[in-house]
Scaffold this motif. Structure first.
Motif, PDB file in Angstrom:
ATOM      1  N   SER A 238       0.827  -1.209   0.000  1.00  0.00           N
ATOM      2  CA  SER A 238       0.000   0.000   0.000  1.00  0.00           C
ATOM      3  C   SER A 238       0.861   1.259   0.000  1.00  0.00           C
ATOM      4  CB  SER A 238      -0.906   0.009   1.235  1.00  0.00           C
ATOM      5  OG  SER A 238      -1.522   1.279   1.396  1.00  0.00           O
ATOM      6  N   PRO A 239       0.439   2.295  -0.726  1.00  0.00           N
ATOM      7  CA  PRO A 239       1.172   3.569  -0.687  1.00  0.00           C
ATOM      8  C   PRO A 239       1.041   4.257   0.667  1.00  0.00           C
ATOM      9  CG  PRO A 239      -0.848   3.812  -1.943  1.00  0.00           C
ATOM     10  CD  PRO A 239      -0.695   2.345  -1.673  1.00  0.00           C
ATOM     11  N   ARG A 240       0.185   3.715   1.535  1.00  0.00           N
ATOM     12  CA  ARG A 240      -0.012   4.279   2.869  1.00  0.00           C
ATOM     13  C   ARG A 240       0.701   3.460   3.941  1.00  0.00           C
ATOM     14  NH1 ARG A 240      -2.038   9.199   2.227  1.00  0.00           N
ATOM     15  NH2 ARG A 240      -3.390   9.154   4.065  1.00  0.00           N
ATOM     16  N   PHE A 241       1.717   2.723   3.520  1.00  0.00           N
ATOM     17  CA  PHE A 241       2.417   1.854   4.471  1.00  0.00           C
ATOM     18  C   PHE A 241       3.019   2.645   5.627  1.00  0.00           C
ATOM     19  CE2 PHE A 241       6.277  -0.176   6.074  1.00  0.00           C
ATOM     20  CZ  PHE A 241       5.794  -1.426   6.426  1.00  0.00           C
ATOM     21  N   VAL A 242       3.649   3.772   5.321  1.00  0.00           N
ATOM     22  CA  VAL A 242       4.286   4.574   6.371  1.00  0.00           C
ATOM     23  C   VAL A 242       3.244   5.051   7.374  1.00  0.00           C
ATOM     24  CG1 VAL A 242       5.598   6.670   6.857  1.00  0.00           C
ATOM     25  CG2 VAL A 242       6.180   5.277   4.870  1.00  0.00           C
ATOM     26  N   GLN A 243       2.105   5.485   6.870  1.00  0.00           N
ATOM     27  CA  GLN A 243       1.030   5.928   7.760  1.00  0.00           C
ATOM     28  C   GLN A 243       0.549   4.770   8.635  1.00  0.00           C
ATOM     29  OE1 GLN A 243      -2.870   6.710   6.053  1.00  0.00           O
ATOM     30  NE2 GLN A 243      -3.056   8.581   7.280  1.00  0.00           N
ATOM     31  N   ALA A 244       0.406   3.586   8.046  1.00  0.00           N
ATOM     32  CA  ALA A 244      -0.031   2.417   8.808  1.00  0.00           C
ATOM     33  C   ALA A 244       0.976   2.083   9.910  1.00  0.00           C
ATOM     34  CB  ALA A 244      -0.211   1.223   7.872  1.00  0.00           C
ATOM     35  N   ALA A 245       2.260   2.203   9.591  1.00  0.00           N
ATOM     36  CA  ALA A 245       3.305   1.921  10.576  1.00  0.00           C
ATOM     37  C   ALA A 245       3.247   2.916  11.730  1.00  0.00           C
ATOM     38  CB  ALA A 245       4.677   1.970   9.903  1.00  0.00           C
ATOM     39  N   ARG A 246       3.057   4.191  11.398  1.00  0.00           N
ATOM     40  CA  ARG A 246       2.949   5.212  12.442  1.00  0.00           C
ATOM     41  C   ARG A 246       1.748   4.954  13.338  1.00  0.00           C
ATOM     42  NH1 ARG A 246       3.713  10.504   8.587  1.00  0.00           N
ATOM     43  NH2 ARG A 246       5.976  10.766   8.764  1.00  0.00           N
ATOM     44  N   HIS A 247       0.612   4.655  12.710  1.00  0.00           N
ATOM     45  CA  HIS A 247      -0.605   4.427  13.482  1.00  0.00           C
ATOM     46  C   HIS A 247      -0.469   3.208  14.389  1.00  0.00           C
ATOM     47  CE1 HIS A 247      -3.501   6.911  10.726  1.00  0.00           C
ATOM     48  NE2 HIS A 247      -2.576   7.634  11.317  1.00  0.00           N
ATOM     49  N   PHE A 248       0.222   2.196  13.908  1.00  0.00           N
ATOM     50  CA  PHE A 248       0.428   1.013  14.746  1.00  0.00           C
ATOM     51  C   PHE A 248       1.199   1.380  16.014  1.00  0.00           C
ATOM     52  CE2 PHE A 248       3.628  -2.272  15.856  1.00  0.00           C
ATOM     53  CZ  PHE A 248       2.774  -3.104  16.567  1.00  0.00           C
ATOM     54  N   LEU A 249       2.256   2.182  15.871  1.00  0.00           N
ATOM     55  CA  LEU A 249       3.034   2.584  17.044  1.00  0.00           C
ATOM     56  C   LEU A 249       2.179   3.381  18.030  1.00  0.00           C
ATOM     57  CD1 LEU A 249       6.475   3.623  15.485  1.00  0.00           C
ATOM     58  CD2 LEU A 249       6.006   1.646  16.942  1.00  0.00           C
ATOM     59  N   LEU A 250       1.331   4.256  17.505  1.00  0.00           N
ATOM     60  CA  LEU A 250       0.450   5.038  18.377  1.00  0.00           C
ATOM     61  C   LEU A 250      -0.540   4.131  19.106  1.00  0.00           C
ATOM     62  CD1 LEU A 250      -0.305   8.107  16.057  1.00  0.00           C
ATOM     63  CD2 LEU A 250       1.085   8.101  18.136  1.00  0.00           C
ATOM     64  N   LYS A 251      -1.100   3.180  18.383  1.00  0.00           N
ATOM     65  CA  LYS A 251      -2.066   2.258  18.985  1.00  0.00           C
ATOM     66  C   LYS A 251      -1.400   1.387  20.052  1.00  0.00           C
ATOM     67  CE  LYS A 251      -4.948   1.989  14.837  1.00  0.00           C
ATOM     68  NZ  LYS A 251      -5.389   1.128  13.696  1.00  0.00           N
ATOM     69  N   TRP A 252      -0.215   0.878  19.727  1.00  0.00           N
ATOM     70  CA  TRP A 252       0.521   0.046  20.681  1.00  0.00           C
ATOM     71  C   TRP A 252       0.814   0.833  21.957  1.00  0.00           C
ATOM     72  CZ3 TRP A 252       2.366  -4.922  21.303  1.00  0.00           C
ATOM     73  CH2 TRP A 252       3.360  -5.092  22.272  1.00  0.00           C
ATOM     74  N   SER A 253       1.270   2.064  21.794  1.00  0.00           N
ATOM     75  CA  SER A 253       1.615   2.898  22.940  1.00  0.00           C
ATOM     76  C   SER A 253       0.380   3.218  23.781  1.00  0.00           C
ATOM     77  CB  SER A 253       2.275   4.196  22.459  1.00  0.00           C
ATOM     78  OG  SER A 253       2.610   5.021  23.553  1.00  0.00           O
ATOM     79  N   PHE A 254      -0.735   3.539  23.119  1.00  0.00           N
ATOM     80  CA  PHE A 254      -1.955   3.880  23.857  1.00  0.00           C
ATOM     81  C   PHE A 254      -2.479   2.666  24.616  1.00  0.00           C
ATOM     82  CE2 PHE A 254      -6.607   4.388  24.141  1.00  0.00           C
ATOM     83  CZ  PHE A 254      -6.655   5.569  24.866  1.00  0.00           C
ATOM     84  N   TYR A 255      -2.508   1.534  23.958  1.00  0.00           N
ATOM     85  CA  TYR A 255      -3.012   0.318  24.590  1.00  0.00           C
ATOM     86  C   TYR A 255      -2.155  -0.066  25.800  1.00  0.00           C
ATOM     87  CZ  TYR A 255      -4.483  -4.549  25.171  1.00  0.00           C
ATOM     88  OH  TYR A 255      -4.951  -5.728  25.688  1.00  0.00           O
ATOM     89  N   SER A 256      -0.840  -0.039  25.636  1.00  0.00           N
ATOM     90  CA  SER A 256       0.038  -0.415  26.747  1.00  0.00           C
ATOM     91  C   SER A 256      -0.070   0.583  27.896  1.00  0.00           C
ATOM     92  CB  SER A 256       1.489  -0.532  26.275  1.00  0.00           C
ATOM     93  OG  SER A 256       1.972   0.696  25.781  1.00  0.00           O
ATOM     94  N   SER A 257      -0.315   1.864  27.577  1.00  0.00           N
ATOM     95  CA  SER A 257      -0.462   2.862  28.642  1.00  0.00           C
ATOM     96  C   SER A 257      -1.727   2.606  29.460  1.00  0.00           C
ATOM     97  CB  SER A 257      -0.501   4.275  28.049  1.00  0.00           C
ATOM     98  OG  SER A 257      -1.698   4.508  27.338  1.00  0.00           O
ATOM     99  N   LEU A 258      -2.781   2.099  28.809  1.00  0.00           N
ATOM    100  CA  LEU A 258      -4.010   1.769  29.530  1.00  0.00           C
ATOM    101  C   LEU A 258      -3.781   0.609  30.498  1.00  0.00           C
ATOM    102  CD1 LEU A 258      -6.735   1.991  26.716  1.00  0.00           C
ATOM    103  CD2 LEU A 258      -6.246   3.662  28.515  1.00  0.00           C
ATOM    104  N   VAL A 259      -3.004  -0.370  30.062  1.00  0.00           N
ATOM    105  CA  VAL A 259      -2.701  -1.511  30.930  1.00  0.00           C
ATOM    106  C   VAL A 259      -1.871  -1.049  32.126  1.00  0.00           C
ATOM    107  CG1 VAL A 259      -1.531  -3.742  31.082  1.00  0.00           C
ATOM    108  CG2 VAL A 259      -2.831  -3.150  29.019  1.00  0.00           C
ATOM    109  N   ILE A 260      -0.868  -0.223  31.867  1.00  0.00           N
ATOM    110  CA  ILE A 260      -0.025   0.297  32.953  1.00  0.00           C
ATOM    111  C   ILE A 260      -0.857   1.138  33.919  1.00  0.00           C
ATOM    112  CG2 ILE A 260       1.832   1.928  33.471  1.00  0.00           C
ATOM    113  CD1 ILE A 260       2.896  -0.718  32.572  1.00  0.00           C
ATOM    114  N   ARG A 261      -1.789   1.922  33.387  1.00  0.00           N
ATOM    115  CA  ARG A 261      -2.660   2.733  34.251  1.00  0.00           C
ATOM    116  C   ARG A 261      -3.470   1.847  35.188  1.00  0.00           C
ATOM    117  NH1 ARG A 261      -8.165   5.050  32.049  1.00  0.00           N
ATOM    118  NH2 ARG A 261      -8.478   2.805  32.289  1.00  0.00           N
ATOM    119  N   ASP A 262      -4.031   0.761  34.653  1.00  0.00           N
ATOM    120  CA  ASP A 262      -4.829  -0.149  35.467  1.00  0.00           C
ATOM    121  C   ASP A 262      -3.967  -0.783  36.562  1.00  0.00           C
ATOM    122  OD1 ASP A 262      -7.726  -1.780  34.923  1.00  0.00           O
ATOM    123  OD2 ASP A 262      -6.245  -2.812  36.168  1.00  0.00           O
TER     124      ASP A 262
END
Length: 328
Positions: A238-262
């Motif tokens: 996909s020509p949007r590969f870079v965007q997908a990679a960035r979004h994955f990092l944001l999602k991973w970081s947000f999800y892990s922060s929720l677990v750490i918060r709990d």
């Protein structure tokens, strides 16, 4: 191309610059980090004390000609691409494996080296056009940033080994993790990130299973690589590969922060261990994604942050021929 610049000048510069980079690599291979400044000063003719090497350079290409060459756009492109490849090789020499234990003295030496690179290069390039100096500094800053990140990653990896090898800590972590309200975590993650409904529970179960098996750091690294490949594989063409990679990092970081918060709200006894692993896994995820983006876009990993400034794939090459635009 200015009239004062000939094809021979371009060819000589290309040869000299490549030989200069090769000499620097030889120097760094023997871990003579402090010698880099003198190599730079000799090549750019700004030595504090003139020596035989600088005199030889001056014979092959006078400094005034070198300055003129640096104002040619094709030469600047050649320098930029060659520098990125050179700096990637430097990283490979100093830190061939970011997870492998290295002596603390070596880590500190590399970090000190990274701190001095900008001032060394600035001094070596005194008197050159600002545009060229800025370009060179951007490249060396990318190297310094990468060395700092990778040494930090290595430090986290060694600290995490102690946690992953401690059966009592692993048992406590599993106990605390099973008390986390993952249903609430998944709901928030889904609403904010638009995460795949099946993906998050699957990763949760995989994480718990891997933790229960008391895997080594290297086995965890393999698991993380599998996660990255699993998420990014559908976007490879996909020509949007870079965007997908960035979004994955944001999602991973947000999800892990929720677990750490709990875990924090529950005053989990193993919070410190989870916090350490979270820091390591976030940093290693960035490392993996950086390398995947480099593979897809055709550039070296060290150039990813500086070059990929938009959501489109940028294809680059390190084989720019500076004689191409000359009138032969």
């Amino acid at each position: 191309i200015p009239e004062d610049i000939t094809v021979d000048d371009l060819l000589i510069f290309r040869t000299l610059y490549r030989e200069h980079c090769e000499s620097l690599l030889d120097c760094l291979s023997s871990f003579q980090l402090s010698q880099v400044e003198s190599y730079w000063r000799n090549f750019w003719r700004n030595s504090l004390h003139s020596d035989a090497i600088e005199v030889e350079y001056e014979k092959m290409m006078p400094k005034n000609k070198l300055v003129m060459l640096c104002m040619v756009k094709e030469v600047q492109n050649f320098i930029r691409e060659t520098d990125f490849q050179f700096y990637q090789n430097v990283v490979g020499i100093l830190l061939p494996d970011v997870l492998r234990p290295i002596p603390s003295s070596m880590t500190q030496a590399i970090r000190n080296f990274a701190k001095t690179l900008e001032s060394w290069l600035s001094g070596a390039m005194t008197g050159y056009p600002e545009e060229v100096v800025a370009m060179k500094l951007a490249g060396v800053n990318a190297l310094a940033q990468t060395l700092r990140r990778y040494t930090s990653l290595n430090h986290l990896a060694q600290a995490a080994r102690a946690v992953l090898q401690n059966q009592n800590q692993i048992a406590q972590m599993l106990s605390d993790l099973n008390r986390v309200d993952f249903h609430n975590v998944e709901e928030q993650a889904s609403w904010v990130c638009g995460c795949d409904g099946d993906m998050v529970p699957s990763l949760e179960q995989d994480f718990k299973a891997t933790l229960a098996q008391q895997q080594t750091l290297e086995q965890w690294a393999t698991w993380l690589e599998g996660v990255v490949d699993r998420i990014l594989r559908p976007h490879l063409t996909s020509p949007r590969f870079v965007q997908a990679a960035r979004h994955f990092l944001l999602k991973w970081s947000f999800y892990s922060s929720l677990v750490i918060r709990d875990l924090t709200l529950r005053s989990a006894a193993s919070f410190g261990s989870f916090h350490l692993l979270r820091l390591l896994y976030d940093e290693y995820m960035f490392y993996l994604v950086e390398h995947r983006v480099a593979q897809v876009t055709g550039i070296v990993p060290i150039a990813v942050i500086g070059k990929v400034q938009n959501d489109d794939i940028v294809f680059c090459t390190c084989s720019i021929d500076i004689t191409y635009h000359c009138n032969l």
